[in-house]
Structure formats: structure tokens, C-alpha cells
Design a protein around this motif. Structure first.
Motif, mmCIF file in Angstrom:
data_model
loop_
_atom_site.group_PDB
_atom_site.id
_atom_site.type_symbol
_atom_site.label_atom_id
_atom_site.label_comp_id
_atom_site.label_asym_id
_atom_site.label_seq_id
_atom_site.Cartn_x
_atom_site.Cartn_y
_atom_site.Cartn_z
ATOM 1 N N SER A 56 0.786 -1.213 0.030
ATOM 2 C CA SER A 56 0.183 -0.013 0.174
ATOM 3 C C SER A 56 0.894 1.210 -0.111
ATOM 4 O O SER A 56 1.816 1.199 0.660
ATOM 5 N N CYS A 57 0.338 2.618 -0.665
ATOM 6 C CA CYS A 57 1.067 3.378 -0.538
ATOM 7 C C CYS A 57 0.148 4.583 -0.627
ATOM 8 O O CYS A 57 -1.132 4.484 -1.234
ATOM 9 N N SER A 58 0.652 5.879 -0.241
ATOM 10 C CA SER A 58 -0.010 7.012 -0.486
ATOM 11 C C SER A 58 0.657 8.347 -0.941
ATOM 12 O O SER A 58 2.138 8.576 -0.524
ATOM 13 N N LEU A 59 0.395 8.638 -2.082
ATOM 14 C CA LEU A 59 1.281 9.755 -3.045
ATOM 15 C C LEU A 59 0.669 10.936 -2.955
ATOM 16 O O LEU A 59 -0.629 11.195 -3.056
ATOM 17 N N THR A 60 1.207 12.071 -2.754
ATOM 18 C CA THR A 60 0.600 13.422 -3.163
ATOM 19 C C THR A 60 1.043 13.635 -4.673
ATOM 20 O O THR A 60 2.472 13.857 -4.881
ATOM 21 N N LEU A 61 0.284 13.893 -5.438
ATOM 22 C CA LEU A 61 0.559 14.239 -6.909
ATOM 23 C C LEU A 61 0.291 15.857 -7.172
ATOM 24 O O LEU A 61 -0.869 16.214 -6.659
ATOM 25 N N SER A 62 1.008 16.614 -7.647
ATOM 26 C CA SER A 62 1.005 18.200 -8.029
ATOM 27 C C SER A 62 0.183 17.678 -9.143
ATOM 28 O O SER A 62 0.125 16.787 -9.883
ATOM 29 N N PRO A 63 -0.654 19.130 -9.399
ATOM 30 C CA PRO A 63 -1.547 19.047 -10.526
ATOM 31 C C PRO A 63 -0.791 18.640 -11.980
ATOM 32 O O PRO A 63 -1.268 17.745 -12.565
ATOM 33 N N GLU A 64 0.493 19.058 -12.124
ATOM 34 C CA GLU A 64 1.413 18.453 -13.011
ATOM 35 C C GLU A 64 1.535 17.022 -13.172
ATOM 36 O O GLU A 64 1.458 16.413 -14.152
ATOM 37 N N GLU A 65 1.836 16.338 -12.252
ATOM 38 C CA GLU A 65 1.876 15.019 -12.060
ATOM 39 C C GLU A 65 0.386 14.098 -11.943
ATOM 40 O O GLU A 65 0.310 13.128 -12.256
ATOM 41 N N ALA A 66 -0.662 14.803 -11.974
ATOM 42 C CA ALA A 66 -1.979 14.310 -11.789
ATOM 43 C C ALA A 66 -2.736 14.598 -13.277
ATOM 44 O O ALA A 66 -2.331 14.176 -14.452
ATOM 45 N N PHE A 67 -3.545 15.709 -13.110
ATOM 46 C CA PHE A 67 -4.573 15.894 -14.456
ATOM 47 C C PHE A 67 -3.877 17.113 -15.371
ATOM 48 O O PHE A 67 -4.555 17.516 -16.133
ATOM 49 N N GLY A 68 -2.947 17.629 -14.816
ATOM 50 C CA GLY A 68 -2.327 18.852 -15.451
ATOM 51 C C GLY A 68 -3.185 20.405 -15.068
ATOM 52 O O GLY A 68 -3.920 20.150 -14.129
ATOM 53 N N GLU A 69 -2.646 21.345 -15.663
ATOM 54 C CA GLU A 69 -2.907 22.768 -15.265
ATOM 55 C C GLU A 69 -4.390 22.914 -16.316
ATOM 56 O O GLU A 69 -4.125 22.215 -17.349
ATOM 57 N N TYR A 70 -5.052 23.814 -15.846
ATOM 58 C CA TYR A 70 -6.142 24.345 -16.666
ATOM 59 C C TYR A 70 -5.719 24.850 -17.949
ATOM 60 O O TYR A 70 -4.869 25.704 -18.378
ATOM 61 N N ASP A 71 -6.516 24.142 -19.172
ATOM 62 C CA ASP A 71 -5.823 24.615 -20.344
ATOM 63 C C ASP A 71 -7.151 25.543 -21.169
ATOM 64 O O ASP A 71 -8.068 24.752 -21.384
ATOM 65 N N PRO A 72 -6.891 26.784 -21.203
ATOM 66 C CA PRO A 72 -8.177 27.660 -21.947
ATOM 67 C C PRO A 72 -8.512 27.235 -23.177
ATOM 68 O O PRO A 72 -9.536 27.333 -23.586
ATOM 69 N N SER A 73 -7.520 26.720 -23.783
ATOM 70 C CA SER A 73 -7.979 26.359 -25.314
ATOM 71 C C SER A 73 -8.661 25.102 -25.407
ATOM 72 O O SER A 73 -9.359 24.706 -26.279
ATOM 73 N N LEU A 74 -8.882 24.318 -24.125
ATOM 74 C CA LEU A 74 -10.119 23.261 -24.171
ATOM 75 C C LEU A 74 -11.435 23.614 -23.825
ATOM 76 O O LEU A 74 -12.278 22.987 -23.780
ATOM 77 N N LYS A 75 -11.719 25.073 -23.723
ATOM 78 C CA LYS A 75 -13.002 25.487 -23.506
ATOM 79 C C LYS A 75 -13.330 26.412 -24.755
ATOM 80 O O LYS A 75 -12.638 27.150 -25.240
ATOM 81 N N ARG A 76 -14.316 25.897 -25.464
ATOM 82 C CA ARG A 76 -14.707 26.467 -26.594
ATOM 83 C C ARG A 76 -16.136 26.494 -26.935
ATOM 84 O O ARG A 76 -16.923 26.056 -26.291
ATOM 85 N N THR A 77 -16.583 27.342 -27.670
ATOM 86 C CA THR A 77 -17.988 27.780 -28.105
ATOM 87 C C THR A 77 -17.944 27.257 -29.615
ATOM 88 O O THR A 77 -17.181 27.949 -30.429
ATOM 89 N N GLU A 78 -19.105 26.688 -29.968
ATOM 90 C CA GLU A 78 -19.404 26.122 -31.288
ATOM 91 C C GLU A 78 -20.525 26.397 -31.643
ATOM 92 O O GLU A 78 -21.468 26.594 -30.928
ATOM 93 N N PRO A 79 -20.914 26.244 -33.016
ATOM 94 C CA PRO A 79 -22.210 26.655 -33.495
ATOM 95 C C PRO A 79 -23.145 25.378 -33.155
ATOM 96 O O PRO A 79 -22.615 24.346 -33.044
ATOM 97 N N ARG A 80 -24.347 25.863 -32.799
ATOM 98 C CA ARG A 80 -25.575 24.833 -32.276
ATOM 99 C C ARG A 80 -25.652 23.749 -33.210
ATOM 100 O O ARG A 80 -25.832 22.630 -32.677
#
Ligand code: ZN
Length: 158
Positions: A56-80
Motif C-alpha cells: 500500500s502507498c499514499s502519494l501526493t500528486l501535484s497538478p502537473e503529476e496528476a491531471f495537469g493545469e487548466y487549459d483555456p484552449s479546451l474551453k470552446r464555443t461552437e455553432p449549435r
């Protein structure tokens, strides 16, 4: 059996935030192919290398080591018109440009003209506590090594 490259590792895990709140839990276990196949966080592979069932282990993951930092380019508005007529907030779509990793996009807003989606993982930008116990270790089959993922129970189905 010792965890090494091309081991199939079965884990029970829990992910908590820095306050200790449970965010995600395996139900009851997951299996991944060990050895840099991108099956689990690299830091977890590092901690499990050379260990065996029951560890068993317990690890602390920084955002970089886990799911990354927020990426504004993945927030999009598209035509309906690009979406099915019944589109609504909270629906999920798989998407991505050619040659890029595909992302799961969640609908965040719907207007008459447009649909806004966000492809950031819900746990992006967070420091996470990853607790796990090794429930099993076996050697991968030739086919699993070739495919780079686990087959069978809890694994990939074709
Ligand atoms: Zn496969």
C-alpha cells in the motif's frame, strides 16, 4: 510476483483532495499494464515498481503529476448546428483535432446559437492524494504487451 515492466497490476485506489475529501474511488479495482504504457500516473508506477501484492502507498500528486493545469484552449464555443437537437448542459462528447489526443468535452452552456464545451478534466489544477493497495500482479500476455493495455476483466474489450 514483483511489479516490473509488462506486469498487469490490479489496484484498489482512492483519490482525495488536499482537505482529505474523497473525489474518486476504484469500484472495486482497476487493472493497468505497468511499464510506461500511460496506463496510470507515472509517479504511481514509480512507487509500485519492484513491489508486490499487498503493498500500500499514499502519494501526493501535484497538478502537473496528476491531471495537469487548466487549459483555456479546451474551453470552446461552437455553432449549435454541430450538436444533436437534444443537447443540454452536462452532456459529454468525445472530441479532438486530427493527430491530437482526444478529450471528453462537457457541455457547460447552451444558447439558441451556440454550445459551450469544456474539455478540461474535472480534477485539473488540483493537488491530489492518491492512496492505493496492490490487489494482484500477473504477467501480461503477448497480446496485451503488443496492444499496450490490459484485456479481460476490468480491461479493454474489443
Ligand atoms: Zn487490445
Amino acid at each position: 510476483m514483483i511489479i516490473a515492466k509488462n506486469s498487469v497490476v490490479t489496484l484498489a485506489f482512492a483519490i482525495r483532495d488536499e482537505q482529505g475529501t474523497l473525489l474518486e474511488e476504484s469500484d472495486p479495482t482497476i487493472s493497468y499494464l505497468h511499464g510506461g504504457y500511460d496506463g496510470i500516473f507515472p509517479l504511481v508506477e514509480e512507487a509500485l515498481e519492484g513491489q508486490k501484492e499487498g503493498y500500500s502507498c499514499s502519494l501526493t500528486l501535484s497538478p502537473e503529476e496528476a491531471f495537469g493545469e487548466y487549459d483555456p484552449s479546451l474551453k470552446r464555443t461552437e455553432p449549435r448546428s454541430l450538436f444533436p437537437p437534444q443537447v443540454k448542459v452536462g452532456m459529454q462528447f468525445e472530441g479532438g483535432e486530427d493527430g491530437q489526443e482526444s478529450h471528453l468535452f462537457v457541455v457547460t452552456e447552451v444558447t439558441e446559437e451556440s454550445v459551450s464545451v469544456d474539455g478540461n478534466h474535472p480534477l485539473v489544477g488540483k493537488t491530489l492524494l492518491f492512496e492505493c493497495t496492490v490487489e494482484g500482479v500477473r504477467r501480461a500476455t503477448e497480446e496485451e504487451m503488443h496492444h499496450g493495455h490490459v484485456h479481460g476483466e476490468h480491461g479493454h474489450t474489443h
